[in-house]
Design a protein around this motif. Structure first.
Motif, PDB file in Angstrom:
ATOM      1  N   THR A 195       0.853  -1.178   0.000  1.00  0.00           N
ATOM      2  CA  THR A 195       0.000   0.000   0.000  1.00  0.00           C
ATOM      3  C   THR A 195       0.891   1.231   0.000  1.00  0.00           C
ATOM      4  O   THR A 195       1.747   1.380   0.883  1.00  0.00           O
ATOM      5  CB  THR A 195      -0.942   0.039   1.217  1.00  0.00           C
ATOM      6  OG1 THR A 195      -1.853  -1.056   1.149  1.00  0.00           O
ATOM      7  CG2 THR A 195      -1.752   1.338   1.245  1.00  0.00           C
ATOM      8  N   GLU A 196       0.734   2.077  -1.002  1.00  0.00           N
ATOM      9  CA  GLU A 196       1.477   3.327  -1.093  1.00  0.00           C
ATOM     10  C   GLU A 196       0.520   4.475  -0.777  1.00  0.00           C
ATOM     11  O   GLU A 196      -0.601   4.516  -1.285  1.00  0.00           O
ATOM     12  CB  GLU A 196       2.060   3.525  -2.506  1.00  0.00           C
ATOM     13  CG  GLU A 196       3.008   2.431  -2.954  1.00  0.00           C
ATOM     14  CD  GLU A 196       4.305   2.394  -2.163  1.00  0.00           C
ATOM     15  OE1 GLU A 196       4.685   3.440  -1.595  1.00  0.00           O
ATOM     16  OE2 GLU A 196       4.934   1.321  -2.112  1.00  0.00           O
ATOM     17  N   ARG A 197       0.959   5.404   0.075  1.00  0.00           N
ATOM     18  CA  ARG A 197       0.117   6.533   0.482  1.00  0.00           C
ATOM     19  C   ARG A 197       0.816   7.837   0.149  1.00  0.00           C
ATOM     20  O   ARG A 197       2.041   7.926   0.179  1.00  0.00           O
ATOM     21  CB  ARG A 197      -0.176   6.468   1.982  1.00  0.00           C
ATOM     22  CG  ARG A 197      -0.795   5.148   2.445  1.00  0.00           C
ATOM     23  CD  ARG A 197      -0.891   5.078   3.959  1.00  0.00           C
ATOM     24  NE  ARG A 197      -1.398   3.784   4.419  1.00  0.00           N
ATOM     25  CZ  ARG A 197      -0.651   2.715   4.618  1.00  0.00           C
ATOM     26  NH1 ARG A 197       0.669   2.779   4.378  1.00  0.00           N
ATOM     27  NH2 ARG A 197      -1.179   1.580   5.016  1.00  0.00           N
ATOM     28  N   GLY A 198       0.022   8.853  -0.158  1.00  0.00           N
ATOM     29  CA  GLY A 198       0.584  10.166  -0.462  1.00  0.00           C
ATOM     30  C   GLY A 198      -0.438  11.018  -1.184  1.00  0.00           C
ATOM     31  O   GLY A 198      -1.631  10.711  -1.204  1.00  0.00           O
ATOM     32  N   THR A 199       0.007  12.088  -1.789  1.00  0.00           N
ATOM     33  CA  THR A 199      -0.892  12.899  -2.604  1.00  0.00           C
ATOM     34  C   THR A 199      -1.082  12.226  -3.958  1.00  0.00           C
ATOM     35  O   THR A 199      -0.292  11.350  -4.347  1.00  0.00           O
ATOM     36  CB  THR A 199      -0.320  14.308  -2.828  1.00  0.00           C
ATOM     37  OG1 THR A 199       0.879  14.198  -3.620  1.00  0.00           O
ATOM     38  CG2 THR A 199       0.002  14.996  -1.497  1.00  0.00           C
ATOM     39  N   LEU A 200      -2.099  12.633  -4.677  1.00  0.00           N
ATOM     40  CA  LEU A 200      -2.306  12.071  -6.011  1.00  0.00           C
ATOM     41  C   LEU A 200      -1.105  12.332  -6.918  1.00  0.00           C
ATOM     42  O   LEU A 200      -0.719  11.468  -7.714  1.00  0.00           O
ATOM     43  CB  LEU A 200      -3.578  12.660  -6.630  1.00  0.00           C
ATOM     44  CG  LEU A 200      -4.895  12.131  -6.053  1.00  0.00           C
ATOM     45  CD1 LEU A 200      -6.066  12.976  -6.536  1.00  0.00           C
ATOM     46  CD2 LEU A 200      -5.104  10.664  -6.432  1.00  0.00           C
ATOM     47  N   TYR A 201      -0.521  13.512  -6.787  1.00  0.00           N
ATOM     48  CA  TYR A 201       0.656  13.830  -7.601  1.00  0.00           C
ATOM     49  C   TYR A 201       1.810  12.897  -7.250  1.00  0.00           C
ATOM     50  O   TYR A 201       2.475  12.348  -8.148  1.00  0.00           O
ATOM     51  CB  TYR A 201       1.083  15.280  -7.390  1.00  0.00           C
ATOM     52  CG  TYR A 201       2.378  15.625  -8.091  1.00  0.00           C
ATOM     53  CD1 TYR A 201       2.412  15.876  -9.460  1.00  0.00           C
ATOM     54  CD2 TYR A 201       3.579  15.669  -7.378  1.00  0.00           C
ATOM     55  CE1 TYR A 201       3.602  16.165 -10.112  1.00  0.00           C
ATOM     56  CE2 TYR A 201       4.773  15.966  -8.024  1.00  0.00           C
ATOM     57  CZ  TYR A 201       4.786  16.207  -9.384  1.00  0.00           C
ATOM     58  OH  TYR A 201       5.972  16.490 -10.012  1.00  0.00           O
ATOM     59  N   GLU A 202       2.066  12.704  -5.955  1.00  0.00           N
ATOM     60  CA  GLU A 202       3.165  11.829  -5.528  1.00  0.00           C
ATOM     61  C   GLU A 202       2.949  10.397  -5.998  1.00  0.00           C
ATOM     62  O   GLU A 202       3.886   9.730  -6.469  1.00  0.00           O
ATOM     63  CB  GLU A 202       3.301  11.869  -4.007  1.00  0.00           C
ATOM     64  CG  GLU A 202       3.802  13.198  -3.474  1.00  0.00           C
ATOM     65  CD  GLU A 202       3.666  13.320  -1.969  1.00  0.00           C
ATOM     66  OE1 GLU A 202       4.341  14.190  -1.387  1.00  0.00           O
ATOM     67  OE2 GLU A 202       2.869  12.554  -1.368  1.00  0.00           O
TER      68      GLU A 202
END
Length: 251
Positions: A195-202
């Motif tokens: 699972t990768e989390r962050g902003t949509l851009y990231e």
């Protein structure tokens, strides 16, 4: 006496997620309807289930409904499975369940695996209220659905293929804003689950550089209303709210 339709979830990854009750129902059913009999045969062999199987998928479900309903009405127990997860959730199942309801036939759905629930909970985003989109239209209507999702005030969930993931994240960043928080889960309950989390851009940048494999679940936070923080601040420090709290503590 009428029979029953069982809707039986099957593992989305780890075979240990198969419940003993699901194995029992499948073993005792008169017939198992499978989205792909070749895929389901692997599962049946693993658990020693020898029940006859027949194909039931989006290309034949319209034509197969009446014979299946007749068998249930005649007293047979029929179980429906998809390739993985819970039938009816972005898989065949809805039409058969609906027609059983129309004929007054019993339908029982077993609890069990589905990919979006663990992805939602693991995302770290609000999950008290959410919107499940499933697969987006590939062409016609796709932009309209993305624009609709961008305005939702609740967390929303999309299923996507690994080949389209980076492009979809880019499209989401355009309509939602690049700083909207999101997560991408892949291979739920399998050996290489991530699972990768962050902003949509990231996330768009990450998956452009790292081509993923496997089943993908995108979870995106809802749109913040401009007055949300201000309203929370006012409610927190309202004098009458404070006095009510103090009064309740004294009592």
């Amino acid at each position: 006496m009428a029979g029953k339709l069982y809707i039986v979830p099957t593992p989305v990854g780890n075979l240990a997620d198969m419940s003993p009750r699901a194995v029992e129902v499948l073993a005792e059913a008169s017939l198992i309807l499978a989205e792909d009999t070749r895929t389901s045969a692997v599962l049946m062999r693993h658990f020693g289930i020898n029940t006859p199987m027949a194909s039931h998928h989006k290309f034949n479900e319209h034509n197969d409904l009446s014979p299946i309903l007749d068998r249930i009405e005649a007293g047979e127990t029929i179980a429906l499975v998809s390739d993985a997860g819970t039938p009816g959730i972005s898989d065949p199942g809805f039409m058969l369940s609906r027609e059983c309801r129309r004929r007054g036939l019993k339908v029982e759905t077993l609890p069990g695996p589905t990919a979006f629930v663990p992805a939602l909970v693991s995302s770290g985003l609000p999950c008290d209220r959410f919107f499940f989109e499933g697969f987006l239209p590939q062409k016609k209507g796709r932009a309209t659905r993305l624009a609709y999702l961008a305005e939702l005030p609740v967390t929303f969930i999309i299923y996507e293929s690994p080949l389209r993931l980076a492009k979809t994240l880019g499209a989401l960043a355009e309509v939602c804003g690049p700083d909207r928080q999101a997560s991408v889960s892949r291979e739920i309950s399998k050996l290489y689950e991530t699972t990768e989390r962050g902003t949509l851009y990231e996330l768009q940048q990450f998956f452009t550089a790292n081509q993923p494999k496997g089943e993908i679940v995108i979870v995106v936070s809802g749109k913040e209303r401009p007055d949300a923080d201000e309203r929370r601040h006012k409610n927190k420090y309202r004098p009458d709210r404070c006095s009510d709290t103090a009064e309740s503590e004294e009592n």
